[in-house]
Every structure is written in structure tokens, then in C-alpha cells.
Design a protein around this motif. Sequence first.
Motif, PDB file in Angstrom:
ATOM      1  N   ALA A 172       0.844  -1.204   0.000  1.00  0.00           N
ATOM      2  CA  ALA A 172       0.000   0.000   0.000  1.00  0.00           C
ATOM      3  C   ALA A 172       0.876   1.249   0.000  1.00  0.00           C
ATOM      4  O   ALA A 172       0.578   2.234  -0.692  1.00  0.00           O
ATOM      5  CB  ALA A 172      -0.916  -0.012   1.218  1.00  0.00           C
ATOM      6  N   LEU A 175       2.222   1.825  -3.382  1.00  0.00           N
ATOM      7  CA  LEU A 175       1.167   2.387  -4.226  1.00  0.00           C
ATOM      8  C   LEU A 175       1.081   3.896  -4.044  1.00  0.00           C
ATOM      9  O   LEU A 175       0.982   4.662  -5.009  1.00  0.00           O
ATOM     10  CB  LEU A 175      -0.159   1.735  -3.810  1.00  0.00           C
TER      11      LEU A 175
ATOM     12  N   LEU B  19      -3.916   2.557   9.092  1.00  0.00           N
ATOM     13  CA  LEU B  19      -2.740   2.282   9.930  1.00  0.00           C
ATOM     14  C   LEU B  19      -3.133   2.232  11.409  1.00  0.00           C
ATOM     15  O   LEU B  19      -2.667   1.374  12.160  1.00  0.00           O
ATOM     16  CB  LEU B  19      -1.671   3.354   9.700  1.00  0.00           C
ATOM     17  N   GLY B  21      -5.972   1.418  12.630  1.00  0.00           N
ATOM     18  CA  GLY B  21      -6.642   0.147  12.857  1.00  0.00           C
ATOM     19  C   GLY B  21      -5.647  -0.998  13.025  1.00  0.00           C
ATOM     20  O   GLY B  21      -5.766  -1.818  13.944  1.00  0.00           O
ATOM     21  N   LEU B  22      -4.654  -0.998  12.165  1.00  0.00           N
ATOM     22  CA  LEU B  22      -3.656  -2.079  12.243  1.00  0.00           C
ATOM     23  C   LEU B  22      -2.871  -2.025  13.548  1.00  0.00           C
ATOM     24  O   LEU B  22      -2.423  -3.036  14.059  1.00  0.00           O
ATOM     25  CB  LEU B  22      -2.689  -1.978  11.060  1.00  0.00           C
ATOM     26  N   VAL B  31      -8.329  -6.619  11.175  1.00  0.00           N
ATOM     27  CA  VAL B  31      -7.028  -6.375  10.535  1.00  0.00           C
ATOM     28  C   VAL B  31      -7.204  -6.349   9.022  1.00  0.00           C
ATOM     29  O   VAL B  31      -6.705  -5.445   8.333  1.00  0.00           O
ATOM     30  CB  VAL B  31      -6.010  -7.468  10.938  1.00  0.00           C
ATOM     31  N   LEU B  35      -6.609  -3.201   6.500  1.00  0.00           N
ATOM     32  CA  LEU B  35      -5.772  -3.286   5.303  1.00  0.00           C
ATOM     33  C   LEU B  35      -6.516  -2.745   4.093  1.00  0.00           C
ATOM     34  O   LEU B  35      -5.961  -2.011   3.273  1.00  0.00           O
ATOM     35  CB  LEU B  35      -5.384  -4.744   5.025  1.00  0.00           C
ATOM     36  N   LEU B  38      -6.611   0.940   4.157  1.00  0.00           N
ATOM     37  CA  LEU B  38      -5.291   1.463   3.817  1.00  0.00           C
ATOM     38  C   LEU B  38      -5.071   1.475   2.305  1.00  0.00           C
ATOM     39  O   LEU B  38      -4.664   2.484   1.723  1.00  0.00           O
ATOM     40  CB  LEU B  38      -4.230   0.591   4.501  1.00  0.00           C
ATOM     41  N   VAL B  39      -5.394   0.343   1.688  1.00  0.00           N
ATOM     42  CA  VAL B  39      -5.170   0.250   0.242  1.00  0.00           C
ATOM     43  C   VAL B  39      -6.096   1.216  -0.494  1.00  0.00           C
ATOM     44  O   VAL B  39      -5.710   1.798  -1.516  1.00  0.00           O
ATOM     45  CB  VAL B  39      -5.360  -1.199  -0.250  1.00  0.00           C
TER      46      VAL B  39
ATOM     47  N   ASN C 561       0.566  -6.113  15.763  1.00  0.00           N
ATOM     48  CA  ASN C 561       0.437  -4.657  15.881  1.00  0.00           C
ATOM     49  C   ASN C 561       1.813  -4.009  16.023  1.00  0.00           C
ATOM     50  O   ASN C 561       2.108  -2.986  15.418  1.00  0.00           O
ATOM     51  CB  ASN C 561      -0.402  -4.292  17.094  1.00  0.00           C
ATOM     52  N   VAL C 564       3.620  -3.929  12.734  1.00  0.00           N
ATOM     53  CA  VAL C 564       3.160  -2.831  11.866  1.00  0.00           C
ATOM     54  C   VAL C 564       3.729  -1.508  12.367  1.00  0.00           C
ATOM     55  O   VAL C 564       4.138  -0.648  11.573  1.00  0.00           O
ATOM     56  CB  VAL C 564       1.620  -2.794  11.803  1.00  0.00           C
ATOM     57  N   ILE C 568       5.747   1.619  10.376  1.00  0.00           N
ATOM     58  CA  ILE C 568       5.450   3.056  10.449  1.00  0.00           C
ATOM     59  C   ILE C 568       6.660   3.805  11.002  1.00  0.00           C
ATOM     60  O   ILE C 568       7.062   4.861  10.469  1.00  0.00           O
ATOM     61  CB  ILE C 568       4.209   3.287  11.321  1.00  0.00           C
TER      62      ILE C 568
END
Lengths: 498, 101, 582
Positions: A172, A175, B19, B21-22, B31, B35, B38-39, C561, C564, C568
Motif C-alpha cells: 500500500a 502504491l 494504519l 486500525g492495524l 485487521v 488493510l 489502507l489500500v 500490531n 506494523v 510506520i
Amino acid sequence: MNDLTAFTWMILLPLLAAPVIYLSGRLTKEQAGVARWVALLALVLTWIPFALAASDLSADGPQTYTLGQVALRLDDLGLLLAALSLGLGTLVVLYSGPYMAAESGQEKYYATLVANIGVVIGLGCATDLFNLWVWFEALAVSTYLLVAFYHEQPTSLEAGIKYLVQSAVGSALVLLGIALVLGQTGTLNLVEIREAAGADSAILLAAGALFTIGFGVKVALVPMHTWLPDAHSQAPSGISAMLSGVVIEAGLIALLRALSALARVEASWGELLMAFGAINMLVGNLMALRQTQVKRLLAYSSLSHIGYMLLGLGIALYSKELAGAQGSLFHMLNHGLMKGLAFLAAGGLLYALHTSMGDHSPLTIGDLAGAAQRYPLAALGLSIAVLGLGGLPPLAGFMSKWQIFVAGFETREGWIEALVVFAALNSVLSLGYYAPLVNAVYRQKPSEAVQKGQPMPALMNVPVVLLAVAVVAVGVWPALLRWLTGPAGEALLAAFGF
Amino acid sequence: MTTSEIVLVGVLALLGAGLYGLLITRNLIKVVIALQILVKGGLLALVAAGEASGQTNLGQSLAMTVIVADTVVAVVGLALAIQARRLLGTLDLKALSNLRG
Amino acid sequence: MTDWLIVLTIGIPWLGALAVWLTGDARPQLQHRLAVIFAVAAGAAAVALLPSTSSEVALRIEVGSIFGDFTFVPDGLGVFLAVVASVVGSLAVIFSVDYMHGEAQLGRYYTLVLLFIGAMVGLVLSGSMLLLFIFWEITALCSYALISFYNDDPKAVAGGIKALVITQFGGLGMLVGALIAYSYLGDYQISTFLAEADTLPSDVLAVMAFGFLAAAAAKSAQVPFHTWLPGAMEAPTPVSALIHAATMVNAGVYLLARFYPAFEGVSGWTTAVILVGMVSALLAAFMAIYANDLKRALAYSTISQLGYMVYAVGTGAIFASQFHLLSHAVFKALLFLAAGAVIHTVGTRDMRQMGGLGKQLPFVRNVFIIGALALAGLPFVNGFWSKELVLEYGYKHGPLWAYVGMLIGAGLTALYTVRMVWMVFFGRSQKRGHLHDAGPAMRVALGVLAVGTLTSWLLIGGFGEMLEENLPFHHLHVESMATLLEEVVTAPATYLALGVVAVGLLLWAWRDPLAMISAGLWPLGEAATHDFGFEWLNARIVAGTRAAAGALRTTQTGWLNWNVAGIIGGLLIVLVFLALGA
């Protein structure tokens, strides 16, 4: 030129073979192993267009194939990736025959694996950013399925899910980066972007950061590496070899292609890669130092080896040093050989000691004790692989590290030389976890697992022996792979417009 | 606000939501949803970028491709989630945090 | 012709390694036989190189690209060490026939020993720094694998890995040096570097010089890198004799001698070399005095004697250092192998449990005493001549403080040598059953080395000529044999040294009346038995690294989490990095 040329067949053959493999497996009895032979046949046939494409390339230079708006172009960098993917892939399919013989769903395994190989080759030929992303996404999807192949094992499932989520976040971000580039330059073609890009564009700088992180997830740059030890250790061993030896390297090539479009942007790309290289080496080595599970240890060692490649590439981008690019790509091939060997040899032991008896517990260093007595080839293969990874001559890893180090010193910049010393120090540190593996396999007193272990199928030894011979041969005679690494290094610098 | 500003806010909001949420959810289905959000942010950015650079068609055709690819990922993700539910009896990420160190 | 001899000297042992490995452990007799045949043949090939020494490249393999040419130069220094490596190597292999009789995994043992012999020959004949480094590392690899030959013993494993890591760590200095040479001269050839070293910026040359010193110190077990050598004593004793006394540990001294012409002008370098040699010689001698493990005592004595050679290079006495290297290789191999014969029959390495073995093992006692005379530097065995040469040259050309230190070292050497001989062969006898004196193969090896210890000094003239003739950069001027010997016999320094040696011997003879004093020296004993704190330092470094690794592992939480969040975080860091860098 719109005829299907040799290199397009090199991409198409595996991709077209995938559904055939699936169907052939589906329509026959699983035990007959038809899927596996079809897969092997498909890959062996793919070597023909590979050879033709390689000779075309050296005779006429890179050729382009255009279909609608999509153009594919095979340059020497793509050829190197194709050689790596096809070479290791063929051996892995050969190896998987006995390794996967008792598993159900083999047709899916082989179909996905062969598709994966084709996708990696295709990725190396992408000429525009979006096309690159599509290949990248296809690579990711095919890899998820392979990582989570043992979907009845909670740990494999966990590894597969983490890999999927983290990769998806990465793609993502890529992208988003593509959107920024498109908005800024109005084109997606790598070369056109490079021509159009202004020197100081904050937007393109941000796009570069997004590419670095997005592709970096797949390359396992620290701190985006957290999926790697799980995925590489939980996948079937042949897949571990592919993941470590080919897939993360494909991510690295994708990253380089994307960054090559931004070569004119005033930014410290070289320094960035070197910084990631240093961090990757140190974190990978320290994380591996106290591992007790062999495959997890090898997975962490991949982090540090990506670090060496990044160091060489960083030097190449920083100072236009050809030796850096060549050394780094040389290390990429060698790492494929050595880590492939390590995973296949360790996987052979895992199979003989655990998996073949339906036991999905991991292979520990304790299990290895005395393995050389019953499994001499696997033990020797594993020893050669880890000593090579540790950078001991006369094995392949030493030569490519040396080439990277030479590039660093050629810059005559004190801080790069310090970084080279740091890298060499990391090699010494890595012996702290590689050497105990060797000591373990050559113990006199066999572990309980070795005593109870099953014999290792002879066919699994074939790729192990071939790779071991290759690791020694390249170490003794580093010029063996120069036909690939030499032009590929030049192609890489050319892609950046140096 | 101009259109492009609205789009920009939309992209950032989608990215942020995804993000976020993730980062916080412990539910596997959520999850996958995060995603998707996000996409979608990336997707919106792509279309807008095509628009802004005068390549509307290009942007839109890219978006179509992204939707397809993204759906495949979502399907695989959901399949894995179903498998997790079946195998572990829960969708809590806690059950999927055993590989450590 | 010479090129073929070089190929044979390296190739025969390597071929032998392959042959023994392929033979398999099911046929131990054949393995013994093959190993001996190949080792002796390699020794013969090396000796055949002697008449054709020259400073020209005899064999050139073009690897190309940044790897340059791999060259072999059979000059005097190289051929001499090649002969030492392969002749002592073949004796160690012969000795192993008895010593390793009935051991499991013989194939691995002989394969590694033969691999080592070939690599050692390659090391000293290399004309390219890269090739030198490659062989350097291969010898380290063999050394590691042989130290931990008994992999079931955690001490052996730890010792092997320690040796590997420490010598590799020091080896970084050589890596840096070779890289610098290449980046400035575009060539790895040692001859190119020696000819053009003065064109390098002086600070760059200094980095190289001290880098090579670090590499040499690590390989030759000099302070502060010496701690691996005592740990290496877990190896089978023939390996200790061959690798950790007679050959590989000399590689460091060889390196310093080889590159001396380029580095002697670097400010502070020769002083540093002298200091390293002297401190090693003295500290190790003290440690040897307090050691109770026979092999460890010999290992400390090796460190100490290597200190003499390093010191000699520092004072510019290249010839004396190499001559002492030759003597030491012969007599220390003899001592180690004789010690091996003792350990083999008694079943312990602890000297306190030996005592009075002389009557039961007369042959071993006799050869051990010959070796001990040489180690202590008593006339007229080989160690006497070479040590006196080192000291004499040091007196004339080196700083006085160092000379005094080395003199004291000579006294300490005599003291620990006589202590060792006494504890093992004389003194109070332990109750034990019938012991077998050395077997036939052991006797052959020990006999040859004993004769060598008595006579190798006679080679002094020819050896000098050989070095003088084909080391063009060293400008050595070596006197004739008669002059050299006369010089030693008439020099006052000799008698001073002999006096100090006599004091060392008397200290042992009067140890009972002197007990008060030696009891008062207990802090010294404490320090010496604890390796003067260097072991502690080693252990701290290892523990610190392991603790860091353990702490870092907590970052792999397993939570998605968190993973991820890593992505970030990475994005933010890269954005800041690029923003700052642009």
C-alpha cells in the motif's frame, strides 16, 4: 519488436505451466507425484529460453517486448535475477519431491512454486513503476500461499498471516509512492521519470521513502524485518531456501528499480542504503546469536546478509563504484547458493529427524548432535554453507564480501572504510553462531533425535551436493560467475544513469 | 476547499484510519478490514494523481488493476483468518503471537 | 620446474586430505598409511624446493577483476617456512599413527591436518596479499576444527571457537591493510607494495602497519590476543605440536618479518612491536611458572618464545628472529610430542599427578630433556644459538629497557623449564601400574626432532645465505657461519644471558630455602594463574555481547500490531533521514 522473444518465453513458460501442474496433480493420484514431475519438466524447459535470452542479451544488448501499454525489457540485472530464481528453483523442485512426498495438496505447492519463479523473472523485466508493483503483488500472493503451506500448524499459520499483513502494508505504501510520482511527473516509465524528475522535489523524496519502506518490508530491512524469522522458519524447507535466496533479493531488485527512477533527485540514497545495511548486519547477527532453532537462526542470518548487499549497493550509488554493484550482486548470487544450501541441508535433517515422522517440532541445535555419522552429506553441506556464510575462504561468501569491501576502500572515504571494518567485524561476530552448528554435527555422541531418525532420501542429497560443490567452486574461482555479475553491475549503474 | 484538497484529506484520512486500525485492533477480521481501508487510500491517491497529471485514463486503469490485486490479497487474508478461527478457535491476535525472540 | 614443485607441495597434502576423507572411517589402517605417505611426500616436495629459491614469481594465476593475480614466490623466507611446515607436519602425522590409534573419526582428523599443511605452505609462499589472507584464514579454519576435534567436550568446542574468533578479529587488521594497499596501488602483490610503500600517505601506511601488527599478534598469540592459545590445548597433542607450536603461530612473526621493510619507518611501529614481544615474553613466562597443566605450561612457553621472535623483528633482527623460529619450531614440536607421549600413557595433563616418570619412560625423558635444554637456552643445542643471536642483536640495536626485560625472560624460561622437567620426570613418584614407553611411530618422530634440536643450528650459514640472496627489500647482510658462531661465543652478552639462565636454574634448586620469598609473591601467582586479567576481559566481552543479543530479542514480540508499528516507525525515520540529508 513485437514477436515473442526468448526472454518472454522465459517468463511465460513457468506462468503457463502453473495451471497445468495444478490440473495434472488434481486429475491424478497424489501419491503418483505427477505434479512434481510436470513442474520439474517445466523448469527444465525454461532453461532453454533462458540460454537463448542470455546469448541474445550478450550479442544484441537488452531487448524490449511491448504489449499494449506494458513493456518488458530484459537487461543483465534481470538476467541475473532470472538465473538465481531459475537455478535455485529447479533444485528446490528436485528436492521437494521426497520432502513433500507425504503431504497433501502437492499440486498447489508445485503450481504456486513454479508460478513464483516465473513471477520473479517477470519482476526483473519490469520497465514501469506500476508494472513493477503488479509483479511485486503477484510475488507476494504466491509467497503467502507457500509460507502458510502447513496450514494445519498454528505456527505456520501465524507466520503466513504476519507475512501477509506486513507485506500488504508495504505494498500500500508503494502504491502511495507511485501516486506521488505519477502526480509529479505524469509518467510511470522508469527512464522517463528519471529524465523528468527535478533535482529538489520534496514529493519525489517522499516517494523514495515510501518505496524504501514499502519494498523494504519484503527485503526485510530493520525495523520492517519482523515477519522474516517467522516466515522463513515456518515454511517448508525448500520454500525457506527460495524465500531467503530469491524472494527477498527480488524485493531488493524491485527497490533498486524504483529508486533508479529517482536517481536525479538530490537525496542521499547511497547513504540510506548503507545505513540500513549496517543496522541489518548488526541486528541480524545479534538476533541469531542466541537462537536454538536452526531454521530461525538461518533466517536471522539472512538479515545480516541483506546488510552486506545493501552496503555494496549503497557504495555503488554513493560513489558510482562499479565494484560495489558487482560485489553486491555477486553476494546476492552467493547468498542464494549458500543460504539455499543451508536451508536444504538443515531441511533434510529436519525431515529425517522430525517431519518424516509427522512431528512438526522445529530442528534445534541440540538435535544436530552427531548428525554427521548418519547423514554425512547433509552435515557436510550444512557446515560448508554456514562457514561460507561466515565469510571463510575458500568459500563463495568470502569472495563476494571481499569485492564489496574493496569497493568501500576504493572510495577512500574514512567513514565508508569504517563501515567496511564494521561489516568485517560482523562477519567475525557471525562465526559465534555459525561455528557451533558445525561443532554440533560433528559430535561423537548422537542426540536422541539422530538415533531415532529416519534415513534421508538419496534424492534430497543431490541438490545439497550440487550446491556445496558450487559454493566451494565459486570460492576457489570467483571468476565463475563474472559473466552474470559483471554486466549486471554495469546494468545497474546504467539504470541509475551513471 | 478545492477538489484536490478534499482528495488529499480523504487519502490521508483513509491511510490514517487504516494504519491506526492495524496498530490497535486485536481481531483478525478487523485487521483485514484495516488493510482494505489502507489500500483504498492508495487507490484514491492513484486516481487523483492521474487526474492531476492529465492522465485520467491511465490513473483509472491502474485503479482497476489495483482493485483486482487487492481483492486477491483480501481473499487470501480472509481464508487464512477462517483457517485461524477453525484451528485456534479464535480470531484474537494473541493466539497468533507465539513466535517470539 | 619450481612452479610444479610449488603445486606439488600444496597439492599433495590436499590430495591426501581428499584421499583420507574418501577412504572413510571404516578402514583406519589405510587412513593412517595414506596420511603418512602424503605428508612425507609433501615434505619431500618442500625440501626439493630448497635449491631453487628465488625472489621471482614462480607461479601466476590470473583471477582478474578486483582479485588480481594469485602469485607464488619461492623466496628464501617462504621456502624455509614451507619446509618447516611440511617436515614438522609429516613428523606430526607419523606421531599420530600411534597417538590417534583407535580413535573415532580419524578421517576428519587427518583430512584437516593435511589440509592445514597445504594451507600453511600456501601462506608462506603467497606473493599476493589477498592470497596470503585466504591461506591465513584457511589455517585458522583448520586450527579451529582441530582444536574442537573432540566436539563432545564443551571445553574443546569453546576453545576452538575462541581461537577462531580471536584470530579472525586480529585478522581484520590484515584485511584493512590489504584493502588499503589495493586501493592505493591497484595491486595485491607484496613485492609491489614493498617497492612502493613510501608513496602511500604516512597516516595510511601507519594504519596498515598497526593493522598488520594486530593480525600478527592475534595469530602468534601475543598480548593482548594470546588468550586463545592455552584454550587451544584441548586439541589432540600432535595438532598442538604442529599448528600451535611449530607452524601456524609463526605466521604472525612471518608477517612482521615479511613486511618489515615497509613498516620500519612508521613512527612508533618498531617500538610497539618490541613492546608487544617483550610483554608477551614476560607475562607468558610468569604464567608458565605457575601452570600445572603440562600442555598449558608448554603453550605459555610458546607465547613467550614467540615474544622473543616478535621482539627480534622489532629490533630489526630479521635473520635472528627467523633463526629462532626455526630452532623453536624444532624443539617445541619435540617437547609437545614428548608431552603427548607422556599424556597418552599416563592419561592426565596435570603435572602434579605425574612425577618420577623418568624411570618408566626413559626414551621420552631423554628427548624431552634435549628439548628442554634448547628451550632454556643452554649450550650447545639449537635454542642456545638462536636465542643468543636475538639477545645480542637486541643489545646492540634495540632499546636497553627491552633488552633487560628479555634477559629477565631468559631467566624465567630456565626456571619454568626445569620445574616442568622436574615435576614430570623426577621428584616423588606416584603409585601407578606399568606404563608403556613411546610406540615405534612416536619414537621415529621424537628421534628425528631430537636430532634436529641437537643439530639444526649447523644450518645457520646456509640459512643466512638463502635469506640474504632473495629478499631484495630487506637488505639483509648475514655473516658466514664461522663468524656468526664466533660472534655468539665471544660476545659478552652471551655470558650475561647464560648467567641469568643459571640464576633461573638456581632459583629452582633453592626453591625450599626460598619458599619464604615465593610465598610472599602470592599476588603475582594469583595474577599469573588468572592470566593477568585478560581472561576476565575476554569473558566480559562475550557476556556483554550475549546480554545485548538477549536484550534485542525482546524486540521480536510476536505481536502483529507491534510489527506494523515497526513499518510506520521505519517510514518516519527514513523521511527524517532523507529530509536532513537532502
